[in-house]
Design a protein around this motif. Sequence first.
Motif, PDB file in Angstrom:
ATOM      1  N   SER A  41       0.786  -1.376   0.114  1.00 17.49           N
ATOM      2  CA  SER A  41      -0.101  -0.111  -0.081  1.00 17.49           C
ATOM      3  C   SER A  41       0.891   1.196   0.127  1.00 17.49           C
ATOM      4  O   SER A  41       0.504   2.310  -0.616  1.00 17.49           O
ATOM      5  N   VAL A 185      -6.634   1.318  -2.023  1.00 15.19           N
ATOM      6  CA  VAL A 185      -5.898   2.767  -1.433  1.00 15.19           C
ATOM      7  C   VAL A 185      -6.622   3.917  -1.687  1.00 15.19           C
ATOM      8  O   VAL A 185      -6.570   4.783  -0.868  1.00 15.19           O
ATOM      9  N   ALA A 190      -3.762   4.730   1.809  1.00 13.13           N
ATOM     10  CA  ALA A 190      -2.505   3.712   1.753  1.00 13.13           C
ATOM     11  C   ALA A 190      -2.014   3.686   3.376  1.00 13.13           C
ATOM     12  O   ALA A 190      -1.276   2.567   3.422  1.00 13.13           O
TER      13      ALA A 190
END
Length: 277
Positions: A41, A185, A190
């Motif tokens: 991420s 995301v 993230a």
Amino acid sequence: MLEFAFMRRALLAGFFLSIMIPTIGVVMVNRKTSMIGDALSHSALAGVGMGLILGFDPLIGMVAISIAGAFVIELIRHRFPQYGDMATAIVMSLGLGLASILSDFVPGGASFEAYLFGSIATVSAFDLLATGLVFLLVVFASIKEYSGLLAIAIDPNTARLSGVKVGRLNAIFTLLTAITIAMAVKLVGALMVTSLVVLPVASSLILAKSYRSSLLISIGLGLVYMFFGLGASFYYDLKPGGAIILIALVGMLVFWLFQGRTRRTGGLIKRIGKEKS
């Protein structure tokens, strides 16, 4: 809330993700590789920078970087099993380093903030279509390869001895994990994706007594956490990632307290029974 098109897209994307992520997360937690989600991420932010600079959809960049990072981690883990954690840290550091450099070249007006903490307003029709297609792939693969995923989640060596094609299954799982993380995301952020991978599974482990029940409970809790979080984000103008994760943490705490109370009550009943006898 549903009268807004962006909110309908966010809720539908959230529905897809709240099933996909726990499905992937159950295997990752049991394999003790949940931090790979964190690396992917964060690395995906480099793909965001590439997309914003070169003028293509950042989702494409995130997916490409996540897939590359996932297979690099798996390659290092396979060649050097004792350095699995280091491989995860290296890939995450590389991705963050690239994202930091690329952010200096992003055109004015573009921002990384929506990709750090998530945004319900930025989910496009293309994002929704892509997430829906990946959702179908994840569900199909999870059903078709259920026994194999169960085997590698418990013990890859035993799975290999029992005839499971571990290499092929790992490749499929790695690919789907990378794409799922990248898809999440934009909505979750993230910095929050790994928490959504872990927390529904952690809550389910408090309640579940088998792998199957853990999977089903994780998906159910993922749906609850996602929709309550998106609702709170809309009505109270909160970042969706933060809202979802805080609700998931509260849910896990409630289950943990309930489990502790149940155990104490069960112990008290047993003691009373012994005293009466």
